[in-house]
Motif scaffolding. Structure first.
Motif, PDB file in Angstrom:
ATOM      1  N   LEU A 219       0.827  -1.203   0.000  1.00 31.74           N
ATOM      2  CA  LEU A 219       0.000   0.000   0.000  1.00 31.74           C
ATOM      3  C   LEU A 219       0.859   1.250   0.000  1.00 31.74           C
ATOM      4  N   GLY A 220       2.116   1.101   0.418  1.00 32.70           N
ATOM      5  CA  GLY A 220       2.996   2.266   0.468  1.00 32.70           C
ATOM      6  C   GLY A 220       2.500   3.263   1.492  1.00 32.70           C
ATOM      7  N   GLU A 221       2.480   4.531   1.076  1.00 33.51           N
ATOM      8  CA  GLU A 221       2.106   5.588   2.025  1.00 33.51           C
ATOM      9  C   GLU A 221       0.649   5.532   2.443  1.00 33.51           C
TER      10      GLU A 221
ATOM     11  N   LYS B 158       7.072  29.405  -3.203  1.00 33.07           N
ATOM     12  CA  LYS B 158       8.006  29.520  -2.072  1.00 33.07           C
ATOM     13  C   LYS B 158       7.329  29.133  -0.763  1.00 33.07           C
ATOM     14  N   ARG B 159       6.627  28.008  -0.800  1.00 37.42           N
ATOM     15  CA  ARG B 159       6.002  27.456   0.402  1.00 37.42           C
ATOM     16  C   ARG B 159       6.318  25.980   0.500  1.00 37.42           C
ATOM     17  N   ALA B 160       6.215  25.495   1.709  1.00 41.41           N
ATOM     18  CA  ALA B 160       6.442  24.061   1.903  1.00 41.41           C
ATOM     19  C   ALA B 160       5.307  23.305   1.237  1.00 41.41           C
ATOM     20  N   VAL B 161       5.630  22.173   0.637  1.00 40.25           N
ATOM     21  CA  VAL B 161       4.613  21.348  -0.003  1.00 40.25           C
ATOM     22  C   VAL B 161       3.978  20.455   1.060  1.00 40.25           C
ATOM     23  N   ARG B 162       2.692  20.388   1.058  1.00 40.80           N
ATOM     24  CA  ARG B 162       2.003  19.603   2.080  1.00 40.80           C
ATOM     25  C   ARG B 162       2.380  18.125   1.976  1.00 40.80           C
ATOM     26  N   GLY B 163       2.376  17.579   0.760  1.00 41.62           N
ATOM     27  CA  GLY B 163       2.715  16.156   0.583  1.00 41.62           C
ATOM     28  C   GLY B 163       1.803  15.280   1.414  1.00 41.62           C
TER      29      GLY B 163
ATOM     30  N   GLU C 207      11.113  13.846   3.175  1.00 43.27           N
ATOM     31  CA  GLU C 207       9.803  14.149   2.597  1.00 43.27           C
ATOM     32  C   GLU C 207       9.508  15.634   2.531  1.00 43.27           C
ATOM     33  N   PHE C 208      10.365  16.426   3.185  1.00 41.05           N
ATOM     34  CA  PHE C 208      10.080  17.853   3.224  1.00 41.05           C
ATOM     35  C   PHE C 208      10.513  18.518   1.932  1.00 41.05           C
ATOM     36  N   GLN C 209       9.568  19.158   1.254  1.00 40.08           N
ATOM     37  CA  GLN C 209       9.880  19.789  -0.029  1.00 40.08           C
ATOM     38  C   GLN C 209       9.284  21.180  -0.104  1.00 40.08           C
TER      39      GLN C 209
ATOM     40  N   LEU D 265       2.340  22.252   9.260  1.00 38.37           N
ATOM     41  CA  LEU D 265       2.758  20.927   8.782  1.00 38.37           C
ATOM     42  C   LEU D 265       3.480  20.228   9.918  1.00 38.37           C
ATOM     43  N   ASP D 266       3.196  18.957  10.089  1.00 46.76           N
ATOM     44  CA  ASP D 266       3.832  18.169  11.143  1.00 46.76           C
ATOM     45  C   ASP D 266       5.352  18.352  11.095  1.00 46.76           C
ATOM     46  N   PRO D 267       5.939  18.972  12.115  1.00 49.11           N
ATOM     47  CA  PRO D 267       7.394  19.179  12.050  1.00 49.11           C
ATOM     48  C   PRO D 267       8.179  17.869  12.159  1.00 49.11           C
ATOM     49  N   GLU D 268       7.494  16.778  12.477  1.00 44.60           N
ATOM     50  CA  GLU D 268       8.225  15.518  12.643  1.00 44.60           C
ATOM     51  C   GLU D 268       8.280  14.658  11.390  1.00 44.60           C
TER      52      GLU D 268
END
Ligand code: SF4
Ligand code: SF4
Lengths: 706, 263
Positions: free
Chosen positions: A483-485, B27-32, B19-21, B11-14
């Motif tokens: 399932l991955g993420e 010029k904003r962090a991508v939620r992902g 994964e942080f992009q 965004l969860d700092p942890e």
């Protein structure tokens, strides 16, 4: 005497003033019924629960474990002793009932063959077996004194000695009657007969002396027996009456299926006071035989944590006894219940009294690894783990009373759907460079979904297990995807830590994902995921076929779909049975077959159903241990004791715990630490890559699946 | 006592660094796949507020300005013990900065029913600027105490415990006042009780738009422009410490570390 006469005897032979029997019977009956009533009243405080479905199965199991005492007999000698004296007791009780039928109801039963075979021979022999049993138990209890038998030293002594005295008195009475009446059928009661001869040899020859002694022993036997019966409901012998009930009303659901609970609209979440337990839970408390088997197997107790499953049950029992006995006036109380500590609280107070903090220390309920060893071993089917979880549920959901580290694991589950705070890994890390691992989103429906689990995916060490399994599945040509993420925690840690609400949120999310992706068959590398997916999601509408990776690999090996190079270098191998795979789900054989295919197997002293937990279950992985109280180190010592250079596991938590534990244990022992590896890793290392590269299986063997 | 706590959902700092992009355009962090959480210091502020309410009585209102997932954060705050929640929600706030945020919050606080105390996290867990609290206090014209970790007393003047080098300072604040909260063992955010979570799901959340606050879109337009935003690329260097003997190697290592000012 006429040799053709029907064999029988006179019931109240040589006894006058028989009305006295009834005078003594009344107080005995009152004490008995009263004591029993108080206990039963306690159970009725409990919440309803249906435990009478599948009655035939229940009856069958009851006959096996109650009458034949199969579970008691798992401990050979103590079991036999128990069988002897409990059956002795039962048969003697039946004999008394027969006397009652003849004398008081006028049914002429005590004559002919029944008299000879049952009332004389069988009763006589069973009584003798009971004597042997009681003597053995007394010897164990007061001479050998194993640590598990520490409760009720005084009250047990009273019971056992009382029973022994009553038995001996019985034989003396019988023997005297046989010699005094020159009973022609006397030999049918061989032990009684021998006792009579012995007394004669000791000088009891005159008839008047025989008659007088007979009367004396007859009455004292009666008083002893009555006193024993009156005392019964106030002592641990109460289990004689309650254990059959706890056996009959036992849990029939799979052990790994924690009791469901209502959350929305529930008046109280979990168990705060005794009255929040179900009636079966409360009945359990009185069914405890104080045998201490649970204490003996409990890993938390073994390393000195404050939890002892036996004491846990008995402490609850004591709280209930205080409640149930409240209405007895203080003057009567000690007389009725010597040896039983009576709480001074009022009825209402006791019923509503918060258990944790009063009779159970919070550390007790948080020490449990939910390894289920206690439940497995308990001869009367007491459900310790369900009670501990119910208490946790109240603490967590209503009080939010939980230490900071486990709280952070729960918070992690809520915020990021996994309990591993501070992990640097993401769920997709382990397969980045493995071209044959794809997500379901990429592949569409497949034969098997590989459910990785947080413990595998998010720890660098255990990611190796996932990589190994993927290699094996690929080598065998299994059509699988992950399932991955999209995978989130199954919710097992939340559920075992008492946060049912969070468990349900996570479970529903997963069920939804799995159903949307049309998943029907799942492989897992984590026994906790395995158990939850297999046993617990059903109640929420998620029905899947779940296999553990060891089961599937074993099948693939058996089908010749995996070429192995031969035994691994680091043999022999010892196998650690994960609780959630073995005890909870009965998978003992598949991992063993894998070990056997890889090398020589050496078993630890505690394996299979008696396996000793690694210390991680029940959310313990996310809690701190006090120094010197680490379950994983204790288990590692046991693994080291086998001398095997490899410890095989089949669970990521076990791998992490034992790998950590063997270092400490090896340092203590001044030895080299064995290697701890998941069976998937061991099999992947043993794969014959050359054979695979040349195309496996060879054409003539049927070719490989696409 | 009416305490207002301003919280920010971030965004969860942890999340794992990999994964942080950053989106180079906006010029904003991508939620992902990251989840959204309440900024950590804001949780401490909430805890201080709830403790104050438990001691002195009164109520706690949480205010947050943000997008569609803001109610999640507000509900968590309600579950932790807040009584009311206000969501400032307006499309024009999408691109706003600290000053615009502060303006909105100040307007919202002025609109609330006579707050006695306004609490902020020391700084947001994403941008770490620590501007909004002081700016709101300025806009309201209220005294501000920074780096507070606990309160004492029940009425004005309220004692605020302010972190200081090696200890703390007690500041008596005449109410109404504002304070920024820092983390401390006394204000570790509580785990909400499940019962409270379920109740929180039923509590209403008040929504205010810019219009409701009497503000126009240009009043909240950003005044600070972010020129560049990038994820730092960690670089590893490897230096071998030479030496003939172990002692020499150790000495060289010690010297190297001293040069790097590590020891
Ligand atoms: S489940 Fe295991 S740890 Fe818990 S009480 Fe039973 S034996 Fe002990
Ligand atoms: S709970 Fe079961 S195993 Fe434990 S002491 Fe009681 S009867 Fe024995």
């Amino acid at each position: 005497m006429d040799p053709m006469a029907t064999p029988t005897r006179e019931v109240f032979w040589n006894i006058e003033h028989t009305w006295l029997v009834y005078v003594l019977l009344y107080p005995t009956a009152i004490a008995f019924v009263y004591g029993l009533g108080r206990r039963v009243e306690g159970w009725f405080m409990g919440k309803p629960q249906i435990r009478w479905d599948r009655p035939w199965l229940r009856l069958k199991l009851f006959l096996r474990d109650g009458l034949a005492q199969a579970q008691v007999l798992r401990e050979r000698r103590a079991g036999l002793a128990h069988l002897a004296f409990s059956w002795g007791f039962l048969v003697l009780t039946l004999a008394t009932v027969a006397v009652f039928l003849q004398h008081d109801l006028g049914i002429p039963i005590l004559s002919g063959n029944f008299y000879l075979y049952f009332q004389s021979l069988v009763v006589d022999l069973f009584g003798f077996a009971a004597i042997i049993g009681v003597v053995y138990v007394l010897y164990q209890r007061y001479v050998v004194r194993p640590p598990r038998l520490t409760h009720g030293v005084f009250s047990d002594g009273v019971l056992l000695v009382g029973f022994l005295v009553a038995l001996i008195q019985g034989y003396v009475v019988e023997g005297l009657r046989i010699v005094a009446t020159q009973d022609p059928w006397g030999i049918w009661s061989p032990v009684g007969y021998a006792t009579g001869q012995l007394l004669v040899a000791l000088g009891v020859r005159e008839l008047p002396l025989q008659l007088a002694l007979h009367r004396f022993f007859w009455w004292t036997h009666l008083v002893t027996a009555f006193a024993g019966n009156a005392y019964l409901p106030y002592s641990k012998a109460m289990h004689l009456l309650v254990a059959p009930l706890s056996l009959f009303f036992r849990e029939l659901e799979p052990a790994g299926r924690l009791r469901p609970m209502e959350i929305e609209g529930a008046e109280r979440l979990g168990v705060k006071a005794l009255s929040d337990f179900t009636w079966k839970d409360l009945l359990d408390l009185d069914a405890c035989t104080e045998c201490g088997r649970c204490q003996e197997v409990c890993p938390a107790h073994a390393v000195g944590k404050p939890l002892n499953p036996k004491t846990f049950i008995l402490d609850l029992q004591r709280q209930m006894a205080g409640l149930a006995r409240e209405e007895v006036t203080p003057a009567v109380r000690p007389a009725l219940a010597p040896g039983v500590q009576v709480a001074a609280a009022t009825l209402a107070e006791d019923a509503a009294l918060e258990i944790v903090g009063h009779s159970i220390d919070p550390e007790v309920i948080w020490s449990c690894t939910t390894c289920n060893a206690c439940v497995e071993v308990c001869p009367v089917e007491i459900e310790h783990v369900a009670k501990i979880i119910d208490l946790r549920r109240y603490q967590v959901m209503e009080e939010a009373a939980i230490d900071e580290t486990p709280q952070q694991a729960l918070q992690g589950l809520e915020d990021r759907a996994h309990p591993f705070r501070g992990t640097q890994a993401s769920r997709a890390d382990w397969y980045q460079d493995l071209p044959y691992v794809k997500t379901l989103a990429e592949t569409g429906p497949v034969d098997y979904l590989y459910w990785v689990g947080c413990a595998v995916a998010l720890n660098e060490r255990t990611q190796r297990t996932a990589r190994a399994l993927a290699r094996i599945l690929h080598a065998a040509g299994i059509d699988f995807a992950v399932l991955g993420e999209e995978e989130v925690c199954t919710g097992d840690p939340a559920r075992r830590m008492g946060n049912e609400y969070l468990f349900e949120l996570l479970a529903r999310q997963n069920i939804d994902t799995l159903q949307r992706s049309q998943v029907t068959r799942i492989i897992t590398t984590c026994p906790h995921c395995y158990n939850t997916l297999k046993n617990e999601y059903g109640a929420l509408g998620g029905l899947f076929q779940v296999v553990h990776h060891t089961e599937l690999i074993e099948e693939l090996l058996a089908q010749g779909r995996l070429p192995l190079k031969g035994p691994v270098d680091r043999s022999p191998i010892t196998l650690h049975d994960p609780c959630y795979l073995g005890r909870y789900n009965g998978v003992y054989q598949a991992p063993r077959q894998l070990v056997d295919a890889l090398g020589e197997r050496v078993e630890m002293e505690r394996s299979r159903a008696r396996s000793f937990c690694c210390g991680a279950g029940g959310g313990r992985y996310f809690m701190d241990d006090r120094p010197g109280q680490r379950v994983n180190v204790e288990r590692s010592r046991q693994a080291l004791a086998t001398g095997a250079p490899t410890v095989a596991t089949a669970c990521p938590f076990c791998t992490l715990m034992l790998e950590d534990g063997v270092r400490t244990a090896a340092r203590e022992a001044g030895r080299e630490a064995p290697e701890v590896k998941d069976l998937a890793e061991l099999v992947a290392e043993a794969l014959d890559e050359e054979a695979l590269a040349a195309g496996w299986p060879p054409e003539e063997a049927g070719g490989r699946r696409a | 006592m009416h305490v207002v706590v301003c919280i920010k959902q971030i965004l969860d700092p942890e999340i794992p660094p990999r994964e942080f992009q950053v989106d180079p355009q906006t010029k904003r962090a991508v939620r992902g796949r990251a989840s959204l959480v309440i900024s950590p210091f804001d949780l401490n502020a909430l805890e201080v507020a709830v403790q104050l309410k438990e001691r002195a009585g009164g109520r706690v209102t949480v205010v947050s300005l943000g997008g569609e997932e803001t109610p999640e954060a507000l509900r968590r705050a309600l579950a932790m013990g807040a009584d009311e929640a206000v969501w400032i929600r307006d499309g024009a706030l999408e691109a706003t900065d600290a000053s615009g945020t502060a303006r909105c919050l100040a307007a919202a606080i002025a609109k609330l029913d006579e707050p006695d105390l306004v609490l902020f996290g020391r700084q947001a867990g994403d941008w770490d600027q620590g501007l909004v609290g002081p700016m709101v206090a300025e806009a309201l014209g209220w005294p501000l105490v920074t780096n507070v970790f606990q309160t004492r007393g029940e009425n004005s003047p309220l004692e605020l415990l302010q972190q200081a080098e090696g200890g703390y300072r007690v500041v008596a604040a005449t109410l109404p006042a504002a304070a920024t909260i820092t983390n401390h063992e006394a204000n570790v955010a509580r785990l909400p009780k499940v019962r409270e979570i379920m109740l929180a799901n039923r509590k209403p959340i008040t929504q205010w738009s810019l219009g409701d606050l009497g503000l126009a879109a240009d009043e909240v337009a950003p005044r600070v422009v972010v020129e560049a935003l990038a994820v730092p690329v960690p670089e590893g260097h490897c230096t071998f410490i030479e030496g003939e003997t172990a002692q020499e190697k150790a000495q060289n290592l010690a010297r190297a570390l001293r040069e790097l000012k590590v020891i």
